[in-house]
Design a protein around this motif. Structure first.
Motif, PDB file in Angstrom:
ATOM      1  N   ILE A 198      52.341  13.767 -10.267  1.00 50.88           N
ATOM      2  CA  ILE A 198      52.365  15.213 -10.024  1.00 50.88           C
ATOM      3  C   ILE A 198      52.672  15.453  -8.555  1.00 50.88           C
ATOM      4  CG2 ILE A 198      50.996  17.338 -10.101  1.00 50.88           C
ATOM      5  CD1 ILE A 198      49.176  15.814 -12.172  1.00 50.88           C
ATOM      6  N   GLU A 199      53.582  16.400  -8.284  1.00 48.56           N
ATOM      7  CA  GLU A 199      53.900  16.818  -6.918  1.00 48.56           C
ATOM      8  C   GLU A 199      53.520  18.283  -6.777  1.00 48.56           C
ATOM      9  OE1 GLU A 199      57.962  16.036  -5.708  1.00 48.56           O
ATOM     10  OE2 GLU A 199      58.097  14.505  -7.248  1.00 48.56           O
ATOM     11  N   ILE A 200      52.791  18.602  -5.700  1.00 43.46           N
ATOM     12  CA  ILE A 200      52.387  19.976  -5.434  1.00 43.46           C
ATOM     13  C   ILE A 200      52.952  20.368  -4.072  1.00 43.46           C
ATOM     14  CG2 ILE A 200      50.468  21.585  -5.210  1.00 43.46           C
ATOM     15  CD1 ILE A 200      48.782  19.357  -6.655  1.00 43.46           C
ATOM     16  N   TYR A 201      53.738  21.429  -4.060  1.00 42.63           N
ATOM     17  CA  TYR A 201      54.296  21.970  -2.824  1.00 42.63           C
ATOM     18  C   TYR A 201      53.565  23.267  -2.517  1.00 42.63           C
ATOM     19  CZ  TYR A 201      58.064  18.640  -3.460  1.00 42.63           C
ATOM     20  OH  TYR A 201      58.778  17.487  -3.621  1.00 42.63           O
ATOM     21  N   CYS A 202      53.221  23.484  -1.241  1.00 42.73           N
ATOM     22  CA  CYS A 202      52.439  24.656  -0.873  1.00 42.73           C
ATOM     23  C   CYS A 202      52.754  25.055   0.559  1.00 42.73           C
ATOM     24  CB  CYS A 202      50.953  24.323  -1.020  1.00 42.73           C
ATOM     25  SG  CYS A 202      49.909  25.740  -0.767  1.00 42.73           S
ATOM     26  N   ASP A 203      52.621  26.354   0.852  1.00 43.99           N
ATOM     27  CA  ASP A 203      52.846  26.827   2.217  1.00 43.99           C
ATOM     28  C   ASP A 203      51.532  27.082   2.955  1.00 43.99           C
ATOM     29  OD1 ASP A 203      51.959  29.113   1.000  1.00 43.99           O
ATOM     30  OD2 ASP A 203      53.609  30.384   1.665  1.00 43.99           O
ATOM     31  N   GLY A 204      50.428  26.528   2.439  1.00 46.88           N
ATOM     32  CA  GLY A 204      49.123  26.667   3.075  1.00 46.88           C
ATOM     33  C   GLY A 204      48.267  25.445   2.816  1.00 46.88           C
ATOM     34  N   ASN A 205      46.969  25.585   3.009  1.00 44.11           N
ATOM     35  CA  ASN A 205      46.042  24.468   2.844  1.00 44.11           C
ATOM     36  C   ASN A 205      45.396  24.501   1.464  1.00 44.11           C
ATOM     37  OD1 ASN A 205      46.417  23.500   5.488  1.00 44.11           O
ATOM     38  ND2 ASN A 205      45.009  25.036   6.268  1.00 44.11           N
ATOM     39  N   ILE A 206      45.567  23.413   0.717  1.00 45.71           N
ATOM     40  CA  ILE A 206      44.978  23.298  -0.610  1.00 45.71           C
ATOM     41  C   ILE A 206      44.376  21.917  -0.801  1.00 45.71           C
ATOM     42  CG2 ILE A 206      46.550  24.958  -1.710  1.00 45.71           C
ATOM     43  CD1 ILE A 206      47.969  22.444  -2.941  1.00 45.71           C
ATOM     44  N   THR A 207      43.489  21.815  -1.780  1.00 44.75           N
ATOM     45  CA  THR A 207      43.046  20.526  -2.304  1.00 44.75           C
ATOM     46  C   THR A 207      43.281  20.578  -3.808  1.00 44.75           C
ATOM     47  OG1 THR A 207      40.765  21.300  -2.551  1.00 44.75           O
ATOM     48  CG2 THR A 207      41.315  20.133  -0.508  1.00 44.75           C
ATOM     49  N   ALA A 208      43.405  19.426  -4.435  1.00 49.55           N
ATOM     50  CA  ALA A 208      43.689  19.406  -5.876  1.00 49.55           C
ATOM     51  C   ALA A 208      43.053  18.195  -6.523  1.00 49.55           C
ATOM     52  CB  ALA A 208      45.192  19.406  -6.114  1.00 49.55           C
ATOM     53  N   THR A 209      42.645  18.383  -7.784  1.00 48.58           N
ATOM     54  CA  THR A 209      42.174  17.289  -8.624  1.00 48.58           C
ATOM     55  C   THR A 209      42.888  17.386  -9.959  1.00 48.58           C
ATOM     56  OG1 THR A 209      40.317  18.599  -9.453  1.00 48.58           O
ATOM     57  CG2 THR A 209      39.889  17.187  -7.545  1.00 48.58           C
ATOM     58  N   ALA A 210      43.005  16.261 -10.635  1.00 45.84           N
ATOM     59  CA  ALA A 210      43.675  16.254 -11.935  1.00 45.84           C
ATOM     60  C   ALA A 210      42.889  15.410 -12.932  1.00 45.84           C
ATOM     61  CB  ALA A 210      45.090  15.706 -11.792  1.00 45.84           C
ATOM     62  N   LEU A 211      42.915  15.855 -14.176  1.00 43.67           N
ATOM     63  CA  LEU A 211      42.273  15.149 -15.276  1.00 43.67           C
ATOM     64  C   LEU A 211      43.249  15.107 -16.430  1.00 43.67           C
ATOM     65  CD1 LEU A 211      39.690  13.973 -16.676  1.00 43.67           C
ATOM     66  CD2 LEU A 211      39.234  16.314 -17.416  1.00 43.67           C
ATOM     67  N   ALA A 212      43.487  13.922 -16.973  1.00 42.84           N
ATOM     68  CA  ALA A 212      44.396  13.764 -18.119  1.00 42.84           C
ATOM     69  C   ALA A 212      43.588  13.340 -19.341  1.00 42.84           C
ATOM     70  CB  ALA A 212      45.465  12.736 -17.809  1.00 42.84           C
ATOM     71  N   THR A 213      43.745  14.078 -20.436  1.00 46.03           N
ATOM     72  CA  THR A 213      43.059  13.783 -21.683  1.00 46.03           C
ATOM     73  C   THR A 213      44.089  13.359 -22.715  1.00 46.03           C
ATOM     74  OG1 THR A 213      41.404  15.462 -21.171  1.00 46.03           O
ATOM     75  CG2 THR A 213      41.530  14.721 -23.456  1.00 46.03           C
TER      76      THR A 213
END
Length: 88
Positions: free
Chosen positions: A69-84
């Motif tokens: 997964i690629e996440i592009y952003c113009d600010g500050n973020i955090t991310a988590t992912a879960l695959a079922t």
């Protein structure tokens, strides 16, 4: 939209199969983000998110060993992912 920051990459190891992925994005500032997945393509594009809020992005994809997964952003973020796993 042009994103100035480097993308955030998340790679999940996942055996071959079909998966429902829940990506949770938390924003530390008002910003706009886009999400792409290697097999799925564009998941979400130019989506606004407010400061100090979270948003779940849910999609289904196939894995041949990993989900990238690629996440592009113009600010500050955090991310988590879960695959079922939903089966083969």
């Amino acid at each position: 939209m042009t994103y100035e920051l480097e993308p955030l990459y998340i790679e999940l190891t996942a055996p071959k199969g079909t998966y429902e992925v829940t990506l949770t994005i938390h924003s530390e500032s008002d910003c706009v983000f886009s999400v792409f997945e290697e097999n799925f393509g564009t998941v979400r594009e130019n989506s606004p998110i407010k400061q100090n809020t979270s948003e779940d992005v849910i999609f289904t994809t196939k894995s041949c060993g990993s989900i990238v997964i690629e996440i592009y952003c113009d600010g500050n973020i955090t991310a988590t992912a879960l695959a079922t796993c939903m089966g083969g």
